[in-house]
Design a protein around this motif. Structure first.
Motif: not given
Length: 335
Positions: A93-102, A277-283
Motif C-alpha cells: 500500500i505505501l509502495g503504491t502511494i510512493a510510486l504514484l507520488a513519484i 486496495i493497491a489497485l484501486i489506489i492507482g485507479h
C-alpha cells in the motif's frame, strides 16, 4: 529370700528389655526409594504437536469443532496474520502511494493537449454512475474497516486508547459485514453493464505499444475503455469475486469448510484485499490527480469533447455515428 526375689525381678526386667530391643531392631536395611519424577513418562509438547495436525478431545454436544483443544497450524496462521501480513500489506500500500507520488512529480498531470473545448459529451448515464459510486463507496468502507482489523492494534489503539478502540472496532466489524451485501450488488451491476465494453480488441494492443496514453505527446486511440481500464476492470472483477467468496466463508463459519479451510479463506481474503486496495489506489489516482478531465466522467457523466477525442477517439466516432453525440461545425472528427 527377699533379696533373691529382687535380683530375679531385676534379671527378668533386663531380659524383657533386651527382647523388646531385638524385636524392634530391623534385621536388614530397607531399600532406598528414588524420588518421583512427574515428567519421566510425559510427552513433550513439541512431540505432541508433531503427532497430529490438531489435538482433539471427546465431546457429547453436536458442535464437533468445539472438540479441538489445540491446533498447531493456528500458530502458522497467527504468524502470517500478525507478522507477514503487516509487512507485505504496508509495503504494497505505501509502495503504491510512493510510486504514484513519484509519477506525479516526474511526469505531472496529463493535460488535455488541445485545451478544453467547452463542449460536453455524455459518457456515463445516471444508472451507470450510481452503480459505480455504490460499489466505490462500499469498497472504501470495506477497505477502511478491513485495514483496522490488520493494522488497528498497531496504529489506532495507541492513539485513542483501549476502550475507544474496542468500541470503534466492534462497530467497524458490523459495518464490514453488512456493507459487503451492497458491495456484491454493485459488483453484479458493474459486470452486467460494462462487461461487453471490456472485451479486449486489437486496438488495445496498439494502445499499449504507443505508451498507454502516459506519453504527453502521444494520444493512442481507444474504444469506450482503453486497455488500462480494461485491465483494471478484470483485475477488480477477479479480486471482488475472491474477497466476496472468502469473506462469506468467514461471515458464515463452518457451514462449508472446517478450521483449516477457514484459515485458508482468511489468508486469501487478506492477501487479495491488500492487492485490491493497491489497485484501486492507482485507479483513483488516474481518475483524479493523474489525468485532467477524467473525474468528470463519473462526477457529472459528461466529458469535454477534446478529452474524448484524445483518449477515446474510436468511442467518440461510434457515439457520433449513433447520433448520441454531435460535433459543432468547427470541430474536427476524432483522430
Amino acid at each position: 529370700m527377699m533379696s533373691l526375689l529382687g535380683r530375679m525381678r531385676f534379671i527378668l526386667g533386663a531380659l524383657a528389655i533386651c527382647a523388646l530391643a531385638v524385636l524392634v531392631t530391623p534385621t536388614h536395611a530397607e531399600p532406598q526409594v528414588p524420588p518421583v519424577n512427574p515428567q519421566a513418562s510425559a510427552i513433550t509438547e513439541q512431540s505432541l504437536l508433531q503427532q497430529a495436525p490438531r489435538i482433539e478431545g471427546r465431546i457429547d454436544i453436536p458442535n464437533q469443532t468445539a472438540s479441538v483443544l489445540m491446533q498447531p497450524d493456528g500458530r502458522v496462521w497467527r504468524y502470517f496474520h500478525e507478522v507477514l501480513l503487516h509487512w507485505t500489506g504496508a509495503i504494497l500500500i505505501l509502495g503504491t502511494i510512493a510510486l504514484l507520488a513519484i509519477a506525479y512529480f516526474v511526469v505531472g498531470r496529463l493535460r488535455i493537449s488541445a485545451g478544453r473545448s467547452g463542449i460536453k459529451v455524455l459518457r456515463f448515464s445516471s444508472f451507470e454512475r450510481f452503480s459505480h459510486w455504490l460499489t466505490a463507496t462500499c469498497f472504501v468502507l470495506l477497505a477502511l474497516t478491513g485495514l483496522n482489523i490488520t493494522f488497528g492494534k498497531l496504529l489506532l489503539l495507541p492513539l485513542i486508547g483501549a476502550e475507544a478502540f474496542s468500541t470503534f472496532s466492534e462497530g467497524a466489524k458490523y459495518v464490514h459485514n453488512f456493507v459487503s451485501f451492497p458491495f456484491v450488488l454493485g459488483l453484479i451491476l458493474i459486470i452486467t453493464i460494462w462487461m461487453k465494453d471490456n472485451v479486449l480488441r486489437k486496438v488495445d494492443v496498439v494502445w499499449l505499444k504507443e505508451g498507454g496514453g502516459f506519453i504527453p505527446s502521444k494520444h493512442p486511440t481507444a474504444g469506450r475503455f482503453n486497455a488500462g481500464e480494461k485491465l483494471v476492470f478484470w483485475l477488480a472483477l477477479g479480486a471482488g469475486v475472491a474477497v466476496s467468496v472468502s469473506g462469506y466463508l468467514l461471515l458464515f463459519p463452518f457451514y462449508v469448510t472446517n478450521i483449516f479451510g477457514m484459515q485458508i479463506a482468511q489468508g486469501v481474503h487478506a492477501v487479495i484485499a491488500v492487492l485490491f486496495i493497491a489497485l484501486i489506489i492507482g485507479h483513483i489516482y488516474i481518475g483524479t490527480l493523474g489525468m485532467e478531465g477524467a473525474f468528470e466522467a463519473m462526477g457529472t457523466g459528461s466529458v469535454d469533447l477534446n478529452w474524448a477525442k484524445e483518449h477515446h477517439g474510436l468511442w467518440l466516432e461510434e457515439e457520433i455515428a449513433k447520433g448520441r453525440a454531435k460535433l459543432p461545425a468547427s470541430a474536427t472528427p476524432a483522430e
